[in-house]
Design a protein around this motif. Structure first.
Motif, PDB file in Angstrom:
ATOM      1  N   ASP A   1      17.971   8.750  -2.463  1.00 34.76           N
ATOM      2  CA  ASP A   1      17.191   9.588  -1.554  1.00 34.76           C
ATOM      3  C   ASP A   1      15.749   9.087  -1.448  1.00 34.76           C
ATOM      4  N   VAL A   2      15.190   8.648  -2.577  1.00 32.00           N
ATOM      5  CA  VAL A   2      13.837   8.085  -2.546  1.00 32.00           C
ATOM      6  C   VAL A   2      13.804   6.829  -1.679  1.00 32.00           C
ATOM      7  N   ARG A   3      14.808   5.986  -1.807  1.00 26.00           N
ATOM      8  CA  ARG A   3      14.860   4.764  -0.989  1.00 26.00           C
ATOM      9  C   ARG A   3      15.009   5.092   0.494  1.00 26.00           C
ATOM     10  N   LYS A   4      15.778   6.128   0.761  1.00 26.98           N
ATOM     11  CA  LYS A   4      15.905   6.557   2.165  1.00 26.98           C
ATOM     12  C   LYS A   4      14.541   7.006   2.692  1.00 26.98           C
ATOM     13  N   GLY A   5      13.800   7.773   1.877  1.00 27.87           N
ATOM     14  CA  GLY A   5      12.474   8.219   2.307  1.00 27.87           C
ATOM     15  C   GLY A   5      11.525   7.062   2.569  1.00 27.87           C
ATOM     16  N   ARG A   6      11.608   6.006   1.771  1.00 25.04           N
ATOM     17  CA  ARG A   6      10.750   4.847   1.999  1.00 25.04           C
ATOM     18  C   ARG A   6      11.093   4.180   3.327  1.00 25.04           C
ATOM     19  N   ALA A   7      12.389   4.090   3.631  1.00 23.98           N
ATOM     20  CA  ALA A   7      12.800   3.493   4.901  1.00 23.98           C
ATOM     21  C   ALA A   7      12.318   4.337   6.086  1.00 23.98           C
ATOM     22  N   VAL A   8      12.376   5.657   5.942  1.00 21.39           N
ATOM     23  CA  VAL A   8      11.882   6.541   7.001  1.00 21.39           C
ATOM     24  C   VAL A   8      10.383   6.335   7.223  1.00 21.39           C
ATOM     25  N   THR A   9       9.636   6.266   6.123  1.00 23.81           N
ATOM     26  CA  THR A   9       8.190   6.054   6.223  1.00 23.81           C
ATOM     27  C   THR A   9       7.883   4.723   6.904  1.00 23.81           C
ATOM     28  N   LYS A  10       8.622   3.694   6.539  1.00 25.49           N
ATOM     29  CA  LYS A  10       8.387   2.383   7.146  1.00 25.49           C
ATOM     30  C   LYS A  10       8.688   2.410   8.643  1.00 25.49           C
ATOM     31  N   TYR A  11       9.763   3.091   9.029  1.00 26.84           N
ATOM     32  CA  TYR A  11      10.092   3.168  10.454  1.00 26.84           C
ATOM     33  C   TYR A  11       8.985   3.873  11.225  1.00 26.84           C
TER      34      TYR A  11
ATOM     35  N   LYS B   1       0.833  -1.211   0.000  1.00 29.89           N
ATOM     36  CA  LYS B   1       0.000   0.000   0.000  1.00 29.89           C
ATOM     37  C   LYS B   1       0.868   1.261   0.000  1.00 29.89           C
ATOM     38  N   THR B   2       1.895   1.263   0.852  1.00 31.79           N
ATOM     39  CA  THR B   2       2.747   2.443   0.961  1.00 31.79           C
ATOM     40  C   THR B   2       3.454   2.738  -0.353  1.00 31.79           C
ATOM     41  N   ARG B   3       3.989   1.688  -0.993  1.00 30.25           N
ATOM     42  CA  ARG B   3       4.677   1.882  -2.261  1.00 30.25           C
ATOM     43  C   ARG B   3       3.702   2.359  -3.340  1.00 30.25           C
ATOM     44  N   LEU B   4       2.506   1.803  -3.337  1.00 24.34           N
ATOM     45  CA  LEU B   4       1.515   2.188  -4.340  1.00 24.34           C
ATOM     46  C   LEU B   4       1.070   3.639  -4.142  1.00 24.34           C
ATOM     47  N   LEU B   5       0.893   4.051  -2.904  1.00 28.55           N
ATOM     48  CA  LEU B   5       0.541   5.440  -2.629  1.00 28.55           C
ATOM     49  C   LEU B   5       1.619   6.394  -3.141  1.00 28.55           C
TER      50      LEU B   5
ATOM     51  N   ARG C   1      13.545   5.390  19.117  1.00 27.09           N
ATOM     52  CA  ARG C   1      12.889   6.626  19.481  1.00 27.09           C
ATOM     53  C   ARG C   1      11.988   7.115  18.341  1.00 27.09           C
ATOM     54  N   VAL C   2      11.314   8.215  18.618  1.00 26.16           N
ATOM     55  CA  VAL C   2      10.539   8.881  17.566  1.00 26.16           C
ATOM     56  C   VAL C   2      11.515   9.485  16.569  1.00 26.16           C
ATOM     57  N   LEU C   3      11.278   9.263  15.307  1.00 23.06           N
ATOM     58  CA  LEU C   3      12.197   9.718  14.262  1.00 23.06           C
ATOM     59  C   LEU C   3      11.688  11.016  13.659  1.00 23.06           C
ATOM     60  N   ASN C   4      12.397  12.099  13.958  1.00 21.13           N
ATOM     61  CA  ASN C   4      12.062  13.400  13.386  1.00 21.13           C
ATOM     62  C   ASN C   4      12.915  13.651  12.141  1.00 21.13           C
TER      63      ASN C   4
END
Length: 965
Positions: free
Chosen positions: A744-754, A606-610, A775-778
């Protein structure tokens, strides 16, 4: 086109002029020898160049050698169709070579017809029945010698011209035009008004085309030059081999078996397996009505033995333990009602994407092991002496027990495979569908000696042949197999013709990429040598490369807690223990662990499709629709399981509009996992066990995602450094920027998953000790490890133009993401820096191997062309036949094939020699295979040496040298 618009009336009037006589308004024929006795000029030929009209006698005389032209007769007001037969043209067979008269012509039937590229023609044919009939041959031979293929051997009344068969042959292979559409176009060319009824010869055309394909296959394979004839054809002998792959006795040097261990990979055969479920065949006809011509002689396996073996096997018992692999999981459930074959399995050359001889076969119900085992054995028999690299999207499962399964085959199929002579890998695109644990040995990025092989060649091959899927679906077994064998041969030949440009392009790209990766790797090594033992790292990775399955995976970063895969395995083991207790009753084939794991996997989809839907272009809308459809099916299955494990949640989810699956944007639907249920209702609708399973998996997800973020930050740091110090000019900058954007896109996907996993974990477990690590990831926490380095900050301060206050040196802190894991610096623990160094080293090695492999493949292509040339010249010297005309034809054809190979070798050298000479550092030398090609009759084929560079730069594609071939 704008210039054309004002001239439409002019074009239209000139087209109308053609429907009249134009300026050819003379009454008498200008072609008659005596103008005084000239006949009326009433006839025009549509196939000849526009000219004056002539009489019927002159028209017949001019068309003795063009009997398939269409004739029109002028009535005084308009033209009407007529035929050369009506004008008196008769074709005398048996005497066409000397044009002598036959004393006893035997006329054919009055409706004898010839089907040509411009339609059907009713013609008058006379067979030879005089004293030269023995020399002329029987009826069939006389027709064949006049380039007409008879519809039957017994009193033929319909024939097809060789030109027509050759024309359709090429059109069906290049344009994938269906036989029905082509034949219908011939009928339309004959009469497009519906006023003339003609006998339907479509089925006859199908049969003749199948015969034509088969005979062309045999002719090109040299079966007409072999004393054993057609009956002596061996399995796979009619297939076209890849000239760049190693073939013992053809293109391997004498010392290939004694080469050093570090270079043995250059003589390794690389193959790939896959199946295509679009190439179905309905259960129509059978081998009795539509026999297979030359079963097993080309690309398909021998049919009878294949089916006998399959009949002894039932459903497949082996199931995949990897997630996301439908090839094995659906082996027994593929829809097969009404189909004789649900698809085709194949073995191809993985590096050059050639179809292998005897490397293709029908699959009846899913992608079973027995089907692929049989096809693999038949294809690999001629490469037994070579080491092999086998790529398959389920190699991790299929390779287990392969030798034991082969040992149960019939004696003639029990091939001897020395232990350790085969390496198994997974194609790069399919690798992500597998679990991470223990799969680095199957990665083409990490295995030594594979170069830049991606293993996805079968997928590209299926795309090339998908155009015939609809046409072959309704064919009988013989016609379909002949068509597919012919198509495979055509694609192999086109790749052979294009190989000079293909290998040159690959070598050029490999040289550039190796130079780039070498610089990156050297810079990384230099930067790490101060604080890390690089020598020990290199020894560690070499040990793993020598025996990857018996050592810890160096490409997987360990963390303080269990990974998602480890947690999933532990939960599964707990479920297995619980299932053995008395009174246990399973609610479904899928366990609670599998149910939650399915939900987490759907969340990722779902996340990847969004993400993709937000930036989708118009060309990708269709792809998004297909992905949404697949997601909808999986989500509906998840809802069925949810009704079993969370029955009280069904009514609760039905009340929430955001949980309904009957919506267009299925990726926005909430799944209803335990973490998504409000705390006040969670205990009522979810069991404690489900909440525990998800909480443990979510915690492991956080660790995996956090490690992925660190890896991507490391990669981005070095990419930025490389771009700044090494990249110049617009083109390289664009490519470097593109790679940075991808990371950078792959990094963003990892952040979203975390963040998703962290919120779910907090919803289920609340505050606790786990927050000390996770912890909470800002946004400000996602930064590289060197971003807080004092030297870096000084440079930033000098470049800063704002008045924003920069933290003092003593107050600068490293982001918590670098302190929550990878804290152990012991030698037995892989940290992210070490893994990045390993990966950079692997990339550099693969590109260097690719250069070495490409240079060797170029040499092998030249050697193969030389071998084929000598083979055809030997045929020309050794062939024999009692008929002098046939013997002459055999010699001419053999010399023609030898000349083609010789010229192809000349073109290959001309195109690739400069690129090969520029491959520095590959220890390449201009060996005997690269010598100048000399024509036996006309001297050197190539241009003078001083013009080679200029010519090679001009010949940028195969079409530029088509006249040479």
């Amino acid at each position: 086109m704008k210039l054309f618009i004002p001239k439409r009336d002019l074009y239209l009037q000139e087209m109308l002029r053609r429907d009249g006589r134009g300026y050819a308004t003379h009454d008498r024929c200008l072609d008659c020898p005596d103008p005084a006795t000239a006949k009326p000029a009433l006839f025009r030929c549509s196939g000849c160049a526009p000219g004056p009209l002539c009489c019927e006698t002159c028209m017949v005389r001019k068309h003795q050698e063009c009997p398939y032209h269409r004739i029109k007769r002028w009535t005084g007001l308009t033209f009407e169709d007529t035929t050369l037969k009506d004008l008196g043209l008769r074709i005398q067979l048996g005497h066409t070579h000397d044009r002598s008269a036959c004393s006893n012509p035997i006329p054919c039937r009055s409706d004898f017809s010839v089907i040509h590229v411009n339609g059907r023609h009713v013609v008058s044919v006379d067979f030879c029945g005089c004293d030269k009939a023995g020399q002329a041959g029987d009826v069939v031979q006389q027709l064949l010698r006049y380039d007409l293929w008879p519809a039957t051997d017994c009193e033929p009344n319909t024939t097809f011209s060789f030109e027509l068969l050759e024309h359709y042959h090429v059109q069906s292979l290049q344009g994938k035009i269906s036989m029905y559409d082509y034949y219908l176009s011939l009928e339309r060319l004959t009469d497009n008004t519906g006023t003339a009824q003609a006998q339907d010869r479509y089925k006859t055309f199908m049969r003749i085309v199948a015969q034509w394909r088969h005979m062309k296959l045999l002719k090109r394979a040299g079966r007409g030059h072999d004393p054993s004839g057609v009956a002596g054809t061996r399995p796979g002998e009619c297939a076209l081999r890849c000239p760049a792959c190693p073939h013992q006795g053809v293109n391997l040097p004498d010392n290939w078996e004694t080469i050093s261990d570090e270079l043995k990979y250059i003589y390794m055969m690389t193959v790939a397996l896959d199946a295509c479920f679009r190439l179905k065949r309905r259960d129509v006809s059978d081998v009795q009505k539509d026999p297979i011509l030359g079963s097993g002689w080309a690309y398909f396996v021998e049919d009878t033995g294949y089916r006998e073996l399959l009949s002894a096997y039932g459903d497949q018992k082996e199931m995949s333990s990897c997630t996301g692999l439908s090839a094995v999981d659906h082996a027994n459930t593929k829809f097969s009602r009404g189909y004789a074959a649900t698809g085709v399995g194949a073995v191809t050359c993985a590096r050059h994407e050639f179809w292998l001889a005897s490397g293709m076969g029908d699959i009846q119900k899913g992608e079973k092991y027995v089907n692929m085992d049989y096809i693999f054995v038949c294809a690999i028999r001629e490469y037994l002496v070579l080491h092999k690299l086998v790529s398959y999207d389920i190699a991790c499962q299929w390779s287990q027990g392969l030798l034991e399964r082969i040992a149960k085959f019939p004696p003639h199929l029990r091939i001897e495979i020395p232990e350790g002579s085969i390496k198994y890998v997974i194609p790069k695109l399919h690798f992500r569908a597998h679990k991470r644990e223990g799969h680095s040995p199957y990665s083409l990025n990490y295995r030594v000696g594979v170069g830049r092989t991606d293993g996805e060649g079968p997928e590209r091959n299926w795309w090339e042949v998908q155009g015939i899927a609809n046409a072959t679906k309704q064919m009988g077994p013989g016609t379909r197999q002949g068509y597919m064998d012919d198509t495979c041969g055509f694609t192999n030949w086109r790749k052979t013709v294009n190989m000079p440009w293909t290998l040159r392009k690959k070598l050029r790209a490999a040289r550039e990429a190796y130079t780039e990766q070498r610089v990156i790797f050297d810079e990384l090594t230099k930067s790490l040598q101060k604080n890390y033992d690089i020598v020990a790292w290199e020894e560690e990775i070499k040990v793993w490369e020598a025996d990857p399955f018996n050592h810890d995976d160096p490409y997987v970063v360990l963390s303080q807690g269990p990974t998602e895969a480890e947690t999933l395995r532990a939960l599964s083991e707990e479920e297995q223990v619980a299932s053995a207790l008395p009174g246990f009753m399973a609610l479904h084939d899928v366990s609670p662990v599998g149910f939650v794991a399915m939900g987490l996997e759907l969340e990722d989809v779902k996340t990847r499709l969004l993400e993709d839907a937000k930036k989708a272009t118009s060309s990708r809308i269709a792809g998004l629709f297909e992905r949404r459809t697949a997601l909808r099916r999986r989500m509906q299955k998840f809802r069925d399981l949810q009704a079993i494990y969370m029955p009280r949640a069904v009514a609760l989810l039905a009340e929430d509009p955001s949980c309904r699956t009957d919506t267009e944007l299925i990726e926005t639907v909430r799944l209803g996992l335990p973490s998504e249920i409000s705390p006040s209702r969670r205990d009522a609708v979810c069991s404690c066990r489900l909440q525990e399973i998800e909480a443990r998996l979510r915690e492991s997800q956080c660790r995996d995602a956090l490690q992925n973020i660190r890896n991507k930050l490391h990669t981005l740091d070095h990419l930025y450094l490389y771009k700044k110090t090494q990249v110049r000019h617009q083109g390289p900058n664009t490519r470097a920027r593109g790679e940075i954007t991808t990371q950078d896109v792959r990094k963003g996907r990892a952040v979203t998953k975390y963040r998703l996993a962290h919120r779910a974990k907090f919803a289920l477990s609340g505050h606790g000790d786990w927050e000390k690590e996770l912890r909470v990831l800002n946004d400000e926490d996602v930064r590289g490890i060197q971003d807080d380095d004092p030297e870096t900050e000084k440079k930033k301060r000098k470049r800063s133009r704002s008045d924003k206050e920069i933290p003092a040196e003593g107050r600068r802190k490293i982001s918590w993401i670098w302190r929550s894991s990878d804290l152990d610096d012991s030698e037995d623990r892989n940290d992210s820096l070490k893994v990045e160094w390993f990966k950079s080293r692997a990339r550099t090695m693969r590109w260097k191997e690719e250069i070495v492999l490409l240079l060797e493949e170029m040499r092998r292509v030249l050697a193969t062309h030389s071998y084929d040339e000598e083979r055809w010249r030997a045929h020309a010297k050794t062939c024999a036949h009692q008929d002098p005309a046939i013997y002459e034809g055999m010699v001419a054809y053999a010399l023609k094939q030898a000349r083609i190979r010789r010229r192809m070798r000349a073109v290959f050298r001309l195109v690739c020699i400069d690129e090969a000479r520029s491959a520095k550092g590959a220890k390449w030398e201009e060996c005997e295979e690269w010598r100048k090609v000399e024509d036996l009759e006309a001297g050197v084929i190539e241009e003078p040496a001083e013009a080679e560079e200029e010519i090679a730069s001009i010949y940028e594609s195969p079409d530029d040298l088509i006249d040479v071939l």
